[in-house]
Enzyme design. Structure first.
Site, PDB file in Angstrom:
ATOM      1  CD1 TRP A 284       0.910  -0.287   3.012  1.00  0.00           C
ATOM      2  CD2 TRP A 284      -0.578   1.304   3.502  1.00  0.00           C
ATOM      3  NE1 TRP A 284       1.265   0.242   4.230  1.00  0.00           N
ATOM      4  CE2 TRP A 284       0.368   1.224   4.560  1.00  0.00           C
ATOM      5  CE3 TRP A 284      -1.596   2.229   3.603  1.00  0.00           C
ATOM      6  CZ2 TRP A 284       0.311   2.051   5.687  1.00  0.00           C
ATOM      7  CZ3 TRP A 284      -1.651   3.051   4.728  1.00  0.00           C
ATOM      8  CH2 TRP A 284      -0.694   2.960   5.747  1.00  0.00           C
ATOM      9  CG  ASP A 285       4.851   0.770   1.520  1.00  0.00           C
ATOM     10  OD1 ASP A 285       3.933   0.080   1.977  1.00  0.00           O
ATOM     11  OD2 ASP A 285       6.016   0.724   1.950  1.00  0.00           O
TER      12      ASP A 285
ATOM     13  CD  GLU B 282       2.840  -3.736   9.118  1.00  0.00           C
ATOM     14  OE1 GLU B 282       4.025  -3.724   9.504  1.00  0.00           O
ATOM     15  OE2 GLU B 282       2.493  -3.953   7.948  1.00  0.00           O
TER      16      GLU B 282
ATOM     17  CE  LYS C 189       6.418  -1.938  11.893  1.00  0.00           C
ATOM     18  NZ  LYS C 189       6.168  -3.008  10.911  1.00  0.00           N
ATOM     19  CD  GLN C 190       2.543   1.302  10.085  1.00  0.00           C
ATOM     20  OE1 GLN C 190       2.940   0.202  10.440  1.00  0.00           O
ATOM     21  NE2 GLN C 190       2.528   1.695   8.832  1.00  0.00           N
TER      22      GLN C 190
HETATM   23  O1  IFM Z   1       3.712  -1.352   4.111  1.00  0.00           O
HETATM   24  C1  IFM Z   1       4.637  -1.183   5.131  1.00  0.00           C
HETATM   25  C2  IFM Z   1       3.920  -1.293   6.442  1.00  0.00           C
HETATM   26  O2  IFM Z   1       2.954  -0.295   6.604  1.00  0.00           O
HETATM   27  C3  IFM Z   1       4.896  -1.211   7.595  1.00  0.00           C
HETATM   28  N1  IFM Z   1       5.871  -2.273   7.450  1.00  0.00           N
HETATM   29  C4  IFM Z   1       6.628  -2.152   6.220  1.00  0.00           C
HETATM   30  C5  IFM Z   1       5.720  -2.205   5.001  1.00  0.00           C
HETATM   31  C6  IFM Z   1       6.559  -2.015   3.723  1.00  0.00           C
HETATM   32  O3  IFM Z   1       7.131  -0.759   3.697  1.00  0.00           O
END
Ligand code: IFM
Length: 712
Positions: free
Chosen positions: A319-320, A450, A554-555
Site C-alpha cells: 500500500w506504500d 502493525e 508502530k505507525q
Molecule cells: O507497508 C509497510 C507497512 O505499513 C509497515 N511495514 C513495512 C511495510 C513495507 O514498507
C-alpha cells in the site's frame, strides 16, 4: 539560496560499505545498480530488476486453508560495477579504500574514487562513473579511469558479468530470503561483448543482460607515472521475457547526456526548494531523485518498498505506493501515476480470486504484498488482514482524478477497480447492532498500525471503506453505461450508497476522539518506561502477541485517516494527535511524515518541524538502522507529502485546489512546483506571502489561505 543537488559520502556519518551501496545506488524504474566496491565482489552488491522474481513454496509449520502459497523474491543479478585489475605479476589490486563518492542529481551520475593496492602495497587510483539511461531504460554506462599513485608498469583489466553470491540467511523479516535457483547461460558475442541469459527455475521468468567494452573485455596497458587510462563499458538489461537488441550501443557520453536531459526535465516539473536550511533542501532533493528512480513506469511493474536500491521486503509492492509514493506522481508526473494504476488494474483478476479464497463472494481483494498479483504474505495477521489496501488503491485513483481531471483514463482503468473493491466491502462487512443502532461493521481486520492486529472496526479501515463505496457511487453516476458493462445495477449502486452511510466509525465519547478500533482503549498502555532503547523496533524483540495485547502503535493509523479526510474539528484533531502520539513508537518509517504533516496543519509548529527533520533524512542518517537493505521509499514520498500537503497545505476539495501557508518559522522561503489540471504551477511561501504563478497553461481560480483567487 544554495540549491546544489549533490551529495557526497563525506557528508554522511555512516560509512559502512553496504549502507553506501544503498545510498549511492541508481535506478531507472526498470533496474537498479547498488554502489558496490568494484574490486571487492560484494555479496550485497548487484543489479536488481523491477518485477524479476523467483518463487518458492512457503513452508508453514501449521497451514490452514487459503494461506498464501508462494514466496515471490526479487533476485540479485550480476554486478555491472565489478572489475579486476592486475599488476605485471598477475596479482590483483584487491585492497581498496574508498576516497570519495558522490551523486549528482542534476545528471544522475555517481562517481566513486578508490585507492587500490596490490600485495606489495603499490597503489593506483580508480575512479568509476556510472549513469543509467532513463527513457530507453535498458542501458547502463560505466567509465573507469585508472591513474598511477606509486605503481608503474603493466596492468591487465578484466571485466565480465560475474554471478553474485547470495547474502547471509537472517531472522529479520524485513530482509530478503536467499535464492539459489537461477540458471545462467553465457554467450561470448565477440572480444568486446558478452551476453548472459538468466532464467528463474520455478517462476519461469527470464531476461538477458549484456556487457560491451569500447575495446576488449580483457586488455593490458602500460601505466606510466603520469598516465591516465580511461575505459568505457555499456551494460544492458532486457525487459523480462525479452531478448536484447545490441545493434545501437550508445557511448558513455551519450548515456550521461540522456540521463542529464531527463533529470533537468524532471526538476522543471517537480522542483521543491527549501530556503533557510541547506541540509533539508539537499535531503528533499535526494528523496525525490531516488523515489523517481525506484518507480516502475511501464504499467506492468510498480514501486518495491525498497525501490531498486536493495532487496529488502523481497521487492514487493505494498500500500506504500498508493498512500505515500503516488501522491508525488499525481501532482508532478501524472503519466507515471497512470502507470501505477494500470498495474493495479492488470492484477484485478488475481485479486478477485483472492477475495473468493477469503470466502467473500463478490469483488476483489488486493494482495497485501506482491509482485505478480498473488498474495505473498505468509503472516496474515499483519498481511492479508490489512484489507484497507483495497480502499487505499481507490483513494489513489480518486486523487489522480482530482488532480488531473482525466475522465477518459478513469473510465478505462479506474472504474472497474473501484467497482470491484466496493463490491468487496459490501460482501465482506455485515450489519450489526452497535449501541442499539444497526451499523455496517468490518470484523477481524488489521489497520495500518502493525502492532495492533485482527480487531473489529478499525477506524482507518472503516473510514476508507466508506470513502471507497462513496467514490464507487460517484463514478457509477458519472459513467452509467460503462458501469452497466461491469454488471452494476441500480440496486447495487443504491446498496453501495446505503452501506457507505451506515458504516460504523468508532468514537470514544469520554475522550472525545476517534477510537482506533472497538477494543483499542480497553487494553493497557505498553510499558514504555520499562522498555530499554535497544529493544526498539519492538518487532525484533517481542513476540507479536506480546505487542498486540497493549496499546502501542508502530505507525500512524487513526491519524492517517484524519490527515487524508480533514473532516474533524481542530480541537478533536489536537486531542487525537496528543493521544496517539504518546503510544506511537515510529518503528515503521511510514509514521513520522504523517505526524509531521498533521502537526503542520494543526499549527503544532515545533513538532511538525522536528518530525520533518527526522523523516526527510531517514536514509541519509540511517534513522531506522537498516538502510543497508535498501531505501525506505514510502518515506521518500512521505517527506514530499509533508512538505506539500503539510507545510504547503495543498489539497483538492470540491474540485478546487486549496493552498494554506503552514511554513515553519525556521525557513525563509519554500517553493514547490506541481501540476494541476494540465497546468504547471509554482507556489512560493514566505512568512508574509503565498504566491502562485502559472508557469505553463491557462489562468486558474484557486483557494489561497481561505480566499478565492484567480492565478496567472
Ligand atoms: O507497508 C509497510 C507497512 O505499513 C509497515 N511495514 C513495512 C511495510 C513495507 O514498507
Amino acid at each position: 539560496m544554495d540549491n546544489n543537488k549533490t551529495i557526497s559520502a563525506n557528508e554522511l556519518s555512516n560509512n559502512n560499505p553496504s549502507y553506501l551501496e544503498t545510498i549511492f545506488s541508481i535506478a531507472n524504474g526498470h533496474f537498479g545498480v547498488r554502489a558496490s566496491n568494484p574490486v571487492e565482489k560484494s555479496v550485497t552488491g548487484g543489479t536488481i530488476v523491477n518485477g524479476f522474481y523467483e518463487t518458492s513454496a512457503i513452508t508453514y509449520g501449521e497451514k490452514a486453508y487459503g494461506y498464501a502459497e508462494n514466496n515471490q523474491t526479487i533476485v540479485k543479478l550480476p554486478d555491472f560495477r565489478t572489475i579486476t585489475i592486475c599488476d605485471d605479476s598477475k596479482n590483483e589490486f584487491s585492497k581498496s579504500e574508498l576516497k570519495d563518492e558522490s551523486l549528482n542529481m542534476d545528471n544522475g551520475v555517481v562517481k566513486s574514487v578508490y585507492k587500490l593496492s596490490n600485495k606489495d602495497n603499490q597503489s593506483i587510483e580508480l575512479t568509476l562513473e556510472i549513469a543509467l539511461q532513463q527513457l530507453n531504460n535498458q542501458v547502463v554506462g560505466l567509465r573507469y579511469e585508472i591513474k598511477s599513485i606509486d605503481y608503474v608498469g603493466k596492468i591487465t583489466v578484466v571485466k565480465h558479468l560475474d554471478i553474485v553470491n547470495e547474502s547471509e540467511v537472517t531472522d529479520d523479516p524485513r530482509k530478503s530470503r536467499t535464492v539459489n535457483t537461477l540458471n545462467y547461460d553465457k554467450a561470448q558475442l565477440s572480444d568486446s561483448c558478452e551476453k548472459l541469459k538468466v532464467t528463474t527455475e520455478v517462476s519461469k521468468l527470464f531476461l538477458n543482460l549484456a556487457l560491451c567494452a569500447k575495446g576488449s573485455l580483457e586488455q593490458s596497458y602500460d601505466l606510466g607515472k603520469s598516465d591516465s587510462i580511461t575505459l568505457d563499458y555499456v551494460g544492458f538489461v532486457s525487459d523480462i521475457g525479452e531478448d536484447l537488441n545490441l545493434e545501437d550501443t550508445p557511448s558513455f557520453d551519450d548515456i550521461v547526456k540522456e540521463s542529464s536531459e531527463f533529470w533537468q526535465r524532471f526538476w522543471k516539473s517537480s522542483e521543491v526548494k527549501i530556503s533557510g536550511d541547506d541540509k533539508l533542501n539537499q535531503a528533499i532533493h535526494y528523496n525525490l531523485f531516488q523515489l523517481t528512480s525506484s518507480t516502475g513506469r511501464d504499467g506492468r511493474t510498480n514501486i518495491p518498498a525498497k525501490g531498486l536500491s536493495g532487496t529488502g521486503y523481497e521487492g514487493h509492492y505494498f500500500w506504500d505506493t498508493e498512500m505515500y509514493m503516488s501522491p508525488f506522481f499525481a501532482y508532478t508526473n501524472p503519466k507515471i501515476a497512470q502507470e501505477l494504476i494500470k498495474y493495479r488494474h492488470s492484477i484485478l483478476d488475481a485479486s478477485k480470486k483472492r477475495a473468493r479464497q477469503l470466502g467473500v463472494k463478490e469483488g476483489a481483494l488486493y494482495a497485501w504484498r506482491t509482485i505478480n498479483g498473488e498474495e505473498a504474505s505468509a503472516y496474515y495477521p499483519a498481511g492479508t488482514a490489512q484489507y484497507h489496501i483495497d480502499a487505499d488503491i481507490s483513494y489513489a485513483i480518486n486523487r489522480y482524478y482530482d488532480v488531473t481531471g482525466d475522465s477518459d483514463f478513469i473510465e478505462k482503468y479506474g472504474l472497474e477497480v473501484i467497482i470491484e473493491t466496493a463490491r468487496f466491502w459490501k460482501n465482506f462487512g455485515s450489519y450489526s447492532n452497535v449501541a442499539g443502532e444497526k451499523k455496517f461493521c468490518f470484523f477481524d481486520v488489521t489497520g495500518p498500525d502493525e502492532y495492533t492486529a485482527i480487531v473489529n472496526n478499525n477506524y482507518y479501515t472503516n473510514r476508507m471503506a466508506k470513502f471507497n463505496l462513496e467514490f464507487a457511487v460517484k463514478l457509477i453516476d458519472e459513467f452509467p453505461v460503462k458501469s452497466e458493462d461491469f454488471g452494476v445495477t441500480k440496486k447495487e449502486r443504491d446498496e453501495f450508497a446505503k452501506i457507505a452511510s451506515d458504516i460504523y466509525l468508532p468514537y470514544d465519547k469520554k475522550l472525545g476522539i476517534n477510537m482506533q478500533d472497538d477494543s483499542a482503549f480497553e487494553k493497557p498502555i505498553w510499558p514504555f518506561a520499562d522498555t530499554p532503547k535497544e529493544n526498539y523496533p519492538l518487532l525484533l524483540h517481542y513476540h507479536p502477541l506480546a505487542i498486540y495485547r497493549y496499546q502501542v502503535n508502530k505507525q500512524a493509523d487513526t491519524l492517517l485517516a484524519d490527515f487524508l479526510f480533514d473532516d474533524i474539528s481542530k480541537n478533536q484533531l489536537t486531542r487525537e494527535y496528543d493521544y496517539y502520539e504518546k503510544i506511537t513508537t515510529h518503528d515503521s518509517s511510514l509514521s513520522r511524515s504523517i505526524f509531521s504533516a498533521l502537526a503542520a496543519r494543526i499549527g503544532l509548529k515545533k513538532k511538525a518541524y522536528s518530525y520533518f527533520t527526522d523523516t526527510v533524512r531517514t536514509d541519509l542518517t540511517d534513522l531506522q538502522g537498516n538502510t543497508d537493505d535498501g531505501l525506505h521509499v514510502a518515506n521518500l514520498g512521505g517527506s514530499w507529502l509533508t512538505v506539500v500537503a503539510g507545510f504547503g497545505g495543498i489539497q483538492v476539495k470540491d474540485d478546487t485546489l486549496e493552498i494554506t501557508n503552514n511554513l515553519p518559522d525556521e525557513w525563509n522561503e519554500l517553493s514547490v512546483r506541481i501540476m494541476f489540471r494540465g497546468r504547471l504551477l509554482e507556489i512560493t511561501y514566505s512568512a508574509k506571502e503565498t504566491n502562485v504563478k502559472v508557469i505553463e497553461g491557462k489562468p486558474l481560480e484557486i483557494n489561497i489561505n481561505g480566499a478565492k483567487q484567480l492565478v496567472k
